[in-house]
Scaffold this motif. Structure first.
Motif, short mmCIF file in Angstrom:
data_model
loop_
_atom_site.label_atom_id
_atom_site.label_comp_id
_atom_site.label_asym_id
_atom_site.label_seq_id
_atom_site.Cartn_x
_atom_site.Cartn_y
_atom_site.Cartn_z
N ILE A 18 0.84 -1.21 0.00
CA ILE A 18 0.00 0.00 0.00
C ILE A 18 0.88 1.25 0.00
O ILE A 18 0.67 2.16 -0.80
CB ILE A 18 -0.96 0.00 1.21
N LYS A 28 -6.35 -2.81 -0.75
CA LYS A 28 -6.52 -1.59 0.06
C LYS A 28 -7.81 -1.65 0.85
O LYS A 28 -7.83 -1.31 2.04
CB LYS A 28 -6.53 -0.35 -0.84
N LYS A 32 -8.25 -1.68 4.90
CA LYS A 32 -9.04 -0.65 5.59
C LYS A 32 -10.00 -1.29 6.58
O LYS A 32 -10.16 -0.83 7.71
CB LYS A 32 -9.83 0.20 4.60
#
Length: 78
Positions: A18, A28, A32
């Motif tokens: 990332i 990603k 998260k």
């Protein structure tokens, strides 16, 4: 919030991808969601980000001489 992460090695690889811009949108998004519940990975993300930023400020970028670049390319294509 989780205090330990059973996937810490995989998370570190994902964090590095990332931060280096090599992670897919799916990776990603998965990360998260993961850091919303995992304190060690939040901390690891912030540490890796700080290290990367500090190194970028210290590293001087120089162009590779053409002769060396050609030699490397020749070795790669063997």
């Amino acid at each position: 919030m989780k205090e330990t992460c059973e996937h810490q090695a995989d998370c570190l690889k994902r964090i590095q991808a990332i931060l280096d811009g090599g992670a897919t949108e799916e990776e990603k998004e998965h990360f998260k969601q993961h850091i919303d519940i995992c304190k060690p990975c939040i901390d690891m993300y912030h540490l890796e980000k700080c290290i990367k930023e500090a190194l970028q400020g210290k590293v001087e970028k120089k162009c590779c001489p053409e002769k060396i670049a050609a030699a490397i390319q020749a070795e790669i294509t063997k």
